[in-house]
Design a protein around this motif. Structure first.
Motif, PDB file in Angstrom:
ATOM      1  N   ALA A  85       0.832  -1.203   0.000  1.00 39.24           N
ATOM      2  CA  ALA A  85       0.000   0.000   0.000  1.00 39.24           C
ATOM      3  C   ALA A  85       0.870   1.258   0.000  1.00 39.24           C
ATOM      4  CB  ALA A  85      -0.925   0.005   1.214  1.00 39.24           C
ATOM      5  N   ALA A  86       1.950   1.242   0.774  1.00 34.35           N
ATOM      6  CA  ALA A  86       2.872   2.378   0.807  1.00 34.35           C
ATOM      7  C   ALA A  86       3.523   2.581  -0.557  1.00 34.35           C
ATOM      8  CB  ALA A  86       3.939   2.148   1.878  1.00 34.35           C
ATOM      9  N   LEU A  87       3.823   1.474  -1.230  1.00 34.07           N
ATOM     10  CA  LEU A  87       4.410   1.538  -2.570  1.00 34.07           C
ATOM     11  C   LEU A  87       3.454   2.225  -3.531  1.00 34.07           C
ATOM     12  CD1 LEU A  87       6.849  -0.038  -4.322  1.00 34.07           C
ATOM     13  CD2 LEU A  87       4.844  -1.266  -5.138  1.00 34.07           C
ATOM     14  N   ARG A  88       2.171   1.842  -3.465  1.00 33.39           N
ATOM     15  CA  ARG A  88       1.179   2.431  -4.370  1.00 33.39           C
ATOM     16  C   ARG A  88       0.970   3.916  -4.092  1.00 33.39           C
ATOM     17  NH1 ARG A  88      -1.356  -2.405  -3.141  1.00 33.39           N
ATOM     18  NH2 ARG A  88      -2.844  -1.407  -1.724  1.00 33.39           N
ATOM     19  N   ARG A  89       1.131   4.328  -2.858  1.00 33.52           N
ATOM     20  CA  ARG A  89       0.917   5.739  -2.523  1.00 33.52           C
ATOM     21  C   ARG A  89       2.004   6.644  -3.090  1.00 33.52           C
ATOM     22  NH1 ARG A  89      -0.731   3.629   2.602  1.00 33.52           N
ATOM     23  NH2 ARG A  89       1.359   3.984   3.451  1.00 33.52           N
ATOM     24  N   GLY A  90       3.231   6.156  -3.125  1.00 31.29           N
ATOM     25  CA  GLY A  90       4.323   7.046  -3.485  1.00 31.29           C
ATOM     26  C   GLY A  90       5.108   6.684  -4.727  1.00 31.29           C
ATOM     27  N   THR A  91       5.532   5.437  -4.853  1.00 30.49           N
ATOM     28  CA  THR A  91       6.438   5.051  -5.932  1.00 30.49           C
ATOM     29  C   THR A  91       5.718   4.781  -7.243  1.00 30.49           C
ATOM     30  OG1 THR A  91       7.871   4.040  -4.265  1.00 30.49           O
ATOM     31  CG2 THR A  91       8.299   3.450  -6.551  1.00 30.49           C
ATOM     32  N   VAL A  92       4.475   4.312  -7.151  1.00 28.67           N
ATOM     33  CA  VAL A  92       3.715   3.904  -8.332  1.00 28.67           C
ATOM     34  C   VAL A  92       2.428   4.712  -8.440  1.00 28.67           C
ATOM     35  CG1 VAL A  92       2.500   1.989  -9.440  1.00 28.67           C
ATOM     36  CG2 VAL A  92       4.630   1.554  -8.219  1.00 28.67           C
ATOM     37  N   GLY A  93       2.138   5.166  -9.652  1.00 26.66           N
ATOM     38  CA  GLY A  93       0.853   5.785  -9.945  1.00 26.66           C
ATOM     39  C   GLY A  93       0.085   4.882 -10.892  1.00 26.66           C
ATOM     40  N   VAL A  94      -1.209   4.709 -10.651  1.00 22.12           N
ATOM     41  CA  VAL A  94      -2.013   3.794 -11.465  1.00 22.12           C
ATOM     42  C   VAL A  94      -3.126   4.560 -12.169  1.00 22.12           C
ATOM     43  CG1 VAL A  94      -3.382   1.678 -11.473  1.00 22.12           C
ATOM     44  CG2 VAL A  94      -1.526   1.937  -9.817  1.00 22.12           C
ATOM     45  N   VAL A  95      -3.278   4.284 -13.465  1.00 22.28           N
ATOM     46  CA  VAL A  95      -4.363   4.860 -14.258  1.00 22.28           C
ATOM     47  C   VAL A  95      -5.216   3.711 -14.771  1.00 22.28           C
ATOM     48  CG1 VAL A  95      -4.999   6.285 -16.238  1.00 22.28           C
ATOM     49  CG2 VAL A  95      -2.889   6.778 -14.970  1.00 22.28           C
ATOM     50  N   PHE A  96      -6.496   3.727 -14.433  1.00 22.22           N
ATOM     51  CA  PHE A  96      -7.411   2.650 -14.811  1.00 22.22           C
ATOM     52  C   PHE A  96      -8.275   3.058 -16.007  1.00 22.22           C
ATOM     53  CE2 PHE A  96      -6.722   2.313 -10.216  1.00 22.22           C
ATOM     54  CZ  PHE A  96      -6.346   0.985 -10.081  1.00 22.22           C
ATOM     55  N   GLN A  97      -8.794   2.062 -16.702  1.00 23.45           N
ATOM     56  CA  GLN A  97      -9.694   2.317 -17.819  1.00 23.45           C
ATOM     57  C   GLN A  97     -10.975   3.001 -17.356  1.00 23.45           C
ATOM     58  OE1 GLN A  97     -10.473  -1.170 -20.165  1.00 23.45           O
ATOM     59  NE2 GLN A  97     -12.143  -0.236 -21.314  1.00 23.45           N
ATOM     60  N   GLN A  98     -11.440   2.651 -16.147  1.00 22.08           N
ATOM     61  CA  GLN A  98     -12.721   3.159 -15.647  1.00 22.08           C
ATOM     62  C   GLN A  98     -12.596   4.460 -14.853  1.00 22.08           C
ATOM     63  OE1 GLN A  98     -15.434   1.787 -16.620  1.00 22.08           O
ATOM     64  NE2 GLN A  98     -14.550  -0.040 -17.545  1.00 22.08           N
ATOM     65  N   PHE A  99     -11.425   5.108 -14.912  1.00 22.92           N
ATOM     66  CA  PHE A  99     -11.152   6.398 -14.266  1.00 22.92           C
ATOM     67  C   PHE A  99     -11.019   6.286 -12.740  1.00 22.92           C
ATOM     68  CE2 PHE A  99     -14.324   7.906 -17.709  1.00 22.92           C
ATOM     69  CZ  PHE A  99     -13.407   7.666 -18.704  1.00 22.92           C
ATOM     70  N   ASN A 100     -12.011   5.659 -12.065  1.00 25.41           N
ATOM     71  CA  ASN A 100     -11.968   5.476 -10.608  1.00 25.41           C
ATOM     72  C   ASN A 100     -11.782   6.786  -9.849  1.00 25.41           C
ATOM     73  OD1 ASN A 100     -12.274   2.786 -11.106  1.00 25.41           O
ATOM     74  ND2 ASN A 100     -10.361   2.129 -10.187  1.00 25.41           N
TER      75      ASN A 100
END
Length: 224
Positions: A85-100
Motif C-alpha cells: 500500500a505504501a508503494l502504491r501511494r508514493g512510488t507507483v501511480g495507477v491509471v485505470f480504464q474506468q477512471f476510478n
C-alpha cells in the motif's frame, strides 16, 4: 540505450495461478521483463493473456505465487499488505480504464488525492498538471460534470501528482473515442517524458503501442 544503473523495474520468472470453477488457471507462466527509469513500454496481447494481472502484481495490488518483482531495488513480492500500500501511494501511480475518480470530491481534490496520501503534495505541481491537462477551468466542478476524456485526464493528473517513479496504465484510452484517446495518450507521454517517469501501459491498440519506446506481447501467460 539506457545503462543498467538506471534500471527501475525487473520482473523475474513471475507466475500467478487463480482458482476457477473448472480448477486452477495459470494466468502468468514465467514472466521476465525490465523497464529503465524514464522508459515507456507497451504491453499488448489478447484478452485473458495476463496483461492486467501482471500490471496488478507490479502495482502491489496482488502478490505472485512465484518469482520476484524488483522496483527501485525493493522486492515487491516480499512486501506485506501495508508495504505494498505504501508503494502504491508514493512510488507507483495507477491509471485505470474506468477512471476510478471519487464522485464526492471536486476535480482539484481528486487530482491532489494521492499526493496527499503519500505526503508529497505540491500545490504548484498540481496546478501545473491541471493546466497541462486543460482542467484549470473545471477545478471546482465534480467528476460527473465532465466528459469521459476530461475524467481520464483527471485520473492521469492524479497519478502524476505524487511524482511517482512509475506509472501503470491499464487500457487508459479504452473508453474513449479515437480522437480523444490520441489527445489523452499524447499528454500522458509528454508529461512522463518531461518528468523522467517510466510508463508501463496495457493497450489493445497497435497504433498507441507504437508511440511508446518498446512493445511486448503476452500470449497465454508468457512473453511472445
Amino acid at each position: 540505450m539506457k545503462q543498467e544503473v538506471q534500471m527501475l523495474l525487473s520482473v523475474q520468472d513471475v507466475h500467478k495461478t487463480y482458482q476457477t470453477a473448472d480448477g486452477p488457471f495459470e494466468v502468468l507462466r514465467g514472466i521476465d521483463l525490465t523497464l529503465a527509469a524514464g522508459e515507456t513500454l507497451a504491453l499488448t496481447g489478447e484478452s485473458g493473456s495476463g496483461k492486467s494481472t501482471l500490471l496488478h502484481l507490479i502495482g502491489g495490488l496482488d502478490a505472485p505465487d512465484r518469482g520476484q518483482i524488483w522496483l527501485q531495488g525493493q522486492d515487491i513480492a516480499a512486501l506485506d499488505d501495508n508495504g505494498r500500500a505504501a508503494l502504491r501511494r508514493g512510488t507507483v501511480g495507477v491509471v485505470f480504464q474506468q477512471f476510478n475518480l471519487i464522485p464526492s470530491l471536486r476535480i482539484d481534490a481528486n487530482i491532489s488525492f494521492q499526493a496527499h496520501l503519500s505526503g508529497r503534495y505540491d500545490a504548484d505541481w498540481c496546478a501545473k498538471l491541471a493546466t497541462r491537462m486543460g482542467l484549470s477551468a473545471h477545478l471546482e466542478k465534480y467528476p460527473e460534470a465532465l466528459s469521459g476524456g476530461q475524467q481520464q485526464r483527471i485520473a492521469i493528473a492524479r497519478a502524476l501528482a505524487a511524482k511517482p517513479a512509475l506509472i501503470l496504465a491499464d487500457e487508459p484510452t479504452g473508453n474513449l473515442d479515437e480522437e480523444t484517446a490520441q489527445t489523452v495518450l499524447t499528454l500522458l507521454l509528454e508529461i512522463t517524458r518531461e518528468t523522467n517517469t517510466a510508463l508501463l501501459m496495457v493497450t489493445h491498440s497497435a497504433t498507441h503501442a507504437s508511440a511508446l519506446d518498446r512493445q511486448l506481447t503476452l500470449r497465454s501467460g508468457k512473453i511472445a
